[in-house]
Design a protein around this motif. Structure first.
Motif, short mmCIF file in Angstrom:
data_model
loop_
_atom_site.label_atom_id
_atom_site.label_comp_id
_atom_site.label_asym_id
_atom_site.label_seq_id
_atom_site.Cartn_x
_atom_site.Cartn_y
_atom_site.Cartn_z
N ALA A 1 0.83 -1.21 0.00
CA ALA A 1 0.00 0.00 0.00
C ALA A 1 0.87 1.26 0.00
O ALA A 1 0.59 2.22 -0.74
N VAL A 2 1.92 1.27 0.81
CA VAL A 2 2.80 2.44 0.84
C VAL A 2 3.54 2.58 -0.49
O VAL A 2 3.72 3.70 -1.00
N ALA A 3 3.96 1.45 -1.08
CA ALA A 3 4.63 1.52 -2.38
C ALA A 3 3.67 2.03 -3.46
O ALA A 3 4.07 2.80 -4.35
N GLY A 4 2.41 1.64 -3.39
CA GLY A 4 1.42 2.16 -4.34
C GLY A 4 1.21 3.64 -4.20
O GLY A 4 1.08 4.37 -5.19
N LEU A 5 1.16 4.11 -2.96
CA LEU A 5 1.07 5.55 -2.74
C LEU A 5 2.33 6.26 -3.22
O LEU A 5 2.27 7.39 -3.71
N GLY A 6 3.47 5.58 -3.07
CA GLY A 6 4.72 6.16 -3.54
C GLY A 6 4.77 6.30 -5.05
O GLY A 6 5.41 7.23 -5.56
N LEU A 7 4.11 5.39 -5.77
CA LEU A 7 4.05 5.54 -7.22
C LEU A 7 3.28 6.80 -7.62
O LEU A 7 3.56 7.41 -8.64
N VAL A 8 2.30 7.16 -6.79
CA VAL A 8 1.49 8.33 -7.11
C VAL A 8 2.17 9.62 -6.65
O VAL A 8 2.21 10.61 -7.38
N TYR A 9 2.74 9.61 -5.43
CA TYR A 9 3.20 10.86 -4.84
C TYR A 9 4.70 11.12 -4.95
O TYR A 9 5.10 12.19 -5.39
N ALA A 10 5.54 10.18 -4.52
CA ALA A 10 6.97 10.48 -4.49
C ALA A 10 7.78 9.20 -4.54
O ALA A 10 7.36 8.15 -4.04
N LEU A 11 8.98 9.29 -5.09
CA LEU A 11 9.85 8.13 -5.21
C LEU A 11 10.33 7.66 -3.85
O LEU A 11 10.44 6.45 -3.62
N TRP A 12 10.61 8.58 -2.93
CA TRP A 12 11.11 8.18 -1.63
C TRP A 12 10.07 7.37 -0.87
O TRP A 12 10.42 6.43 -0.15
N LEU A 13 8.80 7.65 -1.04
CA LEU A 13 7.74 6.87 -0.40
C LEU A 13 7.65 5.48 -1.03
O LEU A 13 7.43 4.48 -0.34
N PHE A 14 7.86 5.40 -2.34
CA PHE A 14 7.87 4.10 -3.01
C PHE A 14 9.03 3.25 -2.50
O PHE A 14 8.88 2.04 -2.29
N LEU A 15 10.19 3.84 -2.30
CA LEU A 15 11.35 3.09 -1.81
C LEU A 15 11.12 2.57 -0.40
O LEU A 15 11.52 1.44 -0.07
N ILE A 16 10.49 3.37 0.44
CA ILE A 16 10.15 2.91 1.79
C ILE A 16 9.17 1.74 1.70
O ILE A 16 9.33 0.72 2.38
N GLY A 17 8.15 1.87 0.85
CA GLY A 17 7.18 0.79 0.68
C GLY A 17 7.82 -0.47 0.13
O GLY A 17 7.47 -1.59 0.53
N ALA A 18 8.76 -0.32 -0.80
CA ALA A 18 9.45 -1.49 -1.34
C ALA A 18 10.29 -2.17 -0.27
O ALA A 18 10.35 -3.41 -0.21
N GLY A 19 10.91 -1.40 0.59
CA GLY A 19 11.68 -1.98 1.69
C GLY A 19 10.80 -2.72 2.68
O GLY A 19 11.14 -3.83 3.13
N VAL A 20 9.67 -2.14 3.04
CA VAL A 20 8.74 -2.79 3.96
C VAL A 20 8.16 -4.05 3.32
O VAL A 20 8.03 -5.09 3.97
N THR A 21 7.85 -3.99 2.03
CA THR A 21 7.35 -5.16 1.33
C THR A 21 8.39 -6.27 1.30
O THR A 21 8.08 -7.44 1.53
N GLY A 22 9.62 -5.91 1.02
CA GLY A 22 10.70 -6.90 1.01
C GLY A 22 10.89 -7.55 2.37
O GLY A 22 11.08 -8.77 2.47
#
Length: 129
Positions: free
Chosen positions: A93-114
């Protein structure tokens, strides 16, 4: 599981043929991508079933001469509870929001997903030891 692997290999073959014919005649990328992804998913499932068949051999359900008693016993280990799927879902969910809003939020979401996926995969890795 040999029969299931052949079944999904046939499905993968269908999607490969459909994707090649569609790719030849169509000029839009969405249908091509959907057919290629469907081919890859069915190939993955066929590979999984084939690997399980090579590791475990024939199941009692696959043999015509098997008795009902042959299949008695615990099937597999199922985890009683786990918080990793929740962590993985939150990361996606955070990575999806990061795709919409900011790259740094996507990277955090990708880390949490991993972290969630790795925890989910290896949480009971030492169970048999």
């Amino acid at each position: 599981m040999k029969t299931e692997s052949y079944l999904f290999a046939g499905v993968a073959l269908f999607f490969a043929v459909a994707a090649s014919i569609y790719g030849w005649f169509a000029r839009e990328p969405a249908g091509k991508a959907a057919l290629v992804v469907a081919f890859m998913m069915s190939t993955l499932i066929a590979f999984f079933f084939r690997t399980q068949y090579s590791r475990r051999g024939r199941r009692p359900q696959d043999r015509t001469d098997a008795e009902i008693v042959t299949g008695v016993g615990p099937l597999e280990f199922f985890a009683p509870r786990s918080y990793y799927p929740l962590l993985t879902a939150a990361g996606v969910a955070v990575a999806g929001l990061g795709l919409v809003y900011a790259l740094w939020l996507f990277l955090i979401g990708a880390g949490v997903t991993g972290a969630g996926v790795l925890g989910f995969v290896f949480q009971h890795a030492r169970r048999g030891q």
